[in-house]
Write a protein that holds these residues in place. Structure first.
Motif, PDB file in Angstrom:
ATOM      1  N   SER A  98       0.818  -1.214   0.000  1.00  0.00           N
ATOM      2  CA  SER A  98       0.000   0.000   0.000  1.00  0.00           C
ATOM      3  C   SER A  98       0.854   1.267   0.000  1.00  0.00           C
ATOM      4  CB  SER A  98      -0.909   0.012   1.229  1.00  0.00           C
ATOM      5  OG  SER A  98      -0.144   0.210   2.399  1.00  0.00           O
ATOM      6  N   LEU A  99       0.236   2.368  -0.390  1.00  0.00           N
ATOM      7  CA  LEU A  99       0.895   3.662  -0.359  1.00  0.00           C
ATOM      8  C   LEU A  99       1.303   4.021   1.074  1.00  0.00           C
ATOM      9  CD1 LEU A  99       1.864   6.057  -1.974  1.00  0.00           C
ATOM     10  CD2 LEU A  99      -0.415   7.059  -1.786  1.00  0.00           C
ATOM     11  N   GLU A 100       0.494   3.640   2.041  1.00  0.00           N
ATOM     12  CA  GLU A 100       0.833   3.875   3.446  1.00  0.00           C
ATOM     13  C   GLU A 100       2.153   3.195   3.813  1.00  0.00           C
ATOM     14  OE1 GLU A 100      -0.995   3.079   7.921  1.00  0.00           O
ATOM     15  OE2 GLU A 100      -1.836   1.976   6.227  1.00  0.00           O
ATOM     16  N   VAL A 101       2.327   1.966   3.363  1.00  0.00           N
ATOM     17  CA  VAL A 101       3.554   1.225   3.662  1.00  0.00           C
ATOM     18  C   VAL A 101       4.731   1.835   2.912  1.00  0.00           C
ATOM     19  CG1 VAL A 101       4.709  -1.014   3.424  1.00  0.00           C
ATOM     20  CG2 VAL A 101       2.346  -0.901   4.234  1.00  0.00           C
ATOM     21  N   ILE A 102       4.526   2.209   1.658  1.00  0.00           N
ATOM     22  CA  ILE A 102       5.604   2.825   0.875  1.00  0.00           C
ATOM     23  C   ILE A 102       6.030   4.149   1.516  1.00  0.00           C
ATOM     24  CG2 ILE A 102       6.215   3.839  -1.359  1.00  0.00           C
ATOM     25  CD1 ILE A 102       4.260   1.680  -2.584  1.00  0.00           C
ATOM     26  N   ASP A 103       5.065   4.974   1.917  1.00  0.00           N
ATOM     27  CA  ASP A 103       5.396   6.242   2.595  1.00  0.00           C
ATOM     28  C   ASP A 103       6.185   5.989   3.865  1.00  0.00           C
ATOM     29  OD1 ASP A 103       4.112   7.733   0.645  1.00  0.00           O
ATOM     30  OD2 ASP A 103       2.302   8.088   1.839  1.00  0.00           O
ATOM     31  N   TRP A 104       5.762   4.987   4.627  1.00  0.00           N
ATOM     32  CA  TRP A 104       6.481   4.627   5.852  1.00  0.00           C
ATOM     33  C   TRP A 104       7.912   4.190   5.516  1.00  0.00           C
ATOM     34  CZ3 TRP A 104       8.579  -0.150   6.895  1.00  0.00           C
ATOM     35  CH2 TRP A 104       9.155  -0.284   8.164  1.00  0.00           C
ATOM     36  N   ALA A 105       8.062   3.362   4.487  1.00  0.00           N
ATOM     37  CA  ALA A 105       9.383   2.865   4.092  1.00  0.00           C
ATOM     38  C   ALA A 105      10.308   4.015   3.693  1.00  0.00           C
ATOM     39  CB  ALA A 105       9.236   1.861   2.952  1.00  0.00           C
ATOM     40  N   VAL A 106       9.801   4.945   2.912  1.00  0.00           N
ATOM     41  CA  VAL A 106      10.601   6.106   2.518  1.00  0.00           C
ATOM     42  C   VAL A 106      11.033   6.893   3.751  1.00  0.00           C
ATOM     43  CG1 VAL A 106      10.516   8.352   1.328  1.00  0.00           C
ATOM     44  CG2 VAL A 106       9.637   6.295   0.191  1.00  0.00           C
TER      45      VAL A 106
END
Length: 139
Positions: A98-106
């Protein structure tokens, strides 16, 4: 370091990862031979490799939000190493990343809490890293 409990989560056994358990292959689309409704049918006698040695990043890394539990978010985070460089691999376990996970990863890479993160989407592998040598190993 923390030690969160699986509490019924067995996404790592449901055929999202690749492993061989007592001669039985598990891979995307084929769950572990020993997974059952109540968990692992051989839990007390499960092998050290890969079962006992498996390290779910959600269970051990306080930087991973509690809401990212694999059975709730449909993904698994795994510590991995490529050519001596550690990274976190985010693997789909029923849902697209999800975009939420990608944002967190960044944010984790930008803050230095996690050095390198790799995940796969339909259009290929994605790498979040400031380490050019690491990025070059995947391209």
């Amino acid at each position: 370091m923390i030690d969160r409990k699986c509490d019924g989560c067995n996404k790592c056994c449901q055929g999202h990862l690749t492993a061989t358990i007592y001669g039985f292959d598990m891979y995307p689309g084929k769950p572990c031979q020993f997974v059952c409704k109540t968990g692992c049918s051989i839990y007390p006698a499960r092998p050290v490799d890969p079962c006992q040695g498996f390290k779910c990043v959600w269970k051990s890394n306080v930087a991973v939000p509690i809401s990212f539990k694999p059975d709730e978010i449909g993904m698994i985070m795994i510590d991995a190493v490529k050519d001596g460089i550690p990274y976190v691999s985010i693997v789909s376990a029923g849902n697209e990343i999800s975009l939420e996970v990608i944002d967190w990863a960044v944010s984790m890479v930008n803050s230095g809490k996690i050095e390198n993160i790799v995940y796969r989407q339909k259009n290929g592998i994605r790498i979040i890293s400031h380490n050019k040598d690491f990025v070059d190993k995947f391209t």
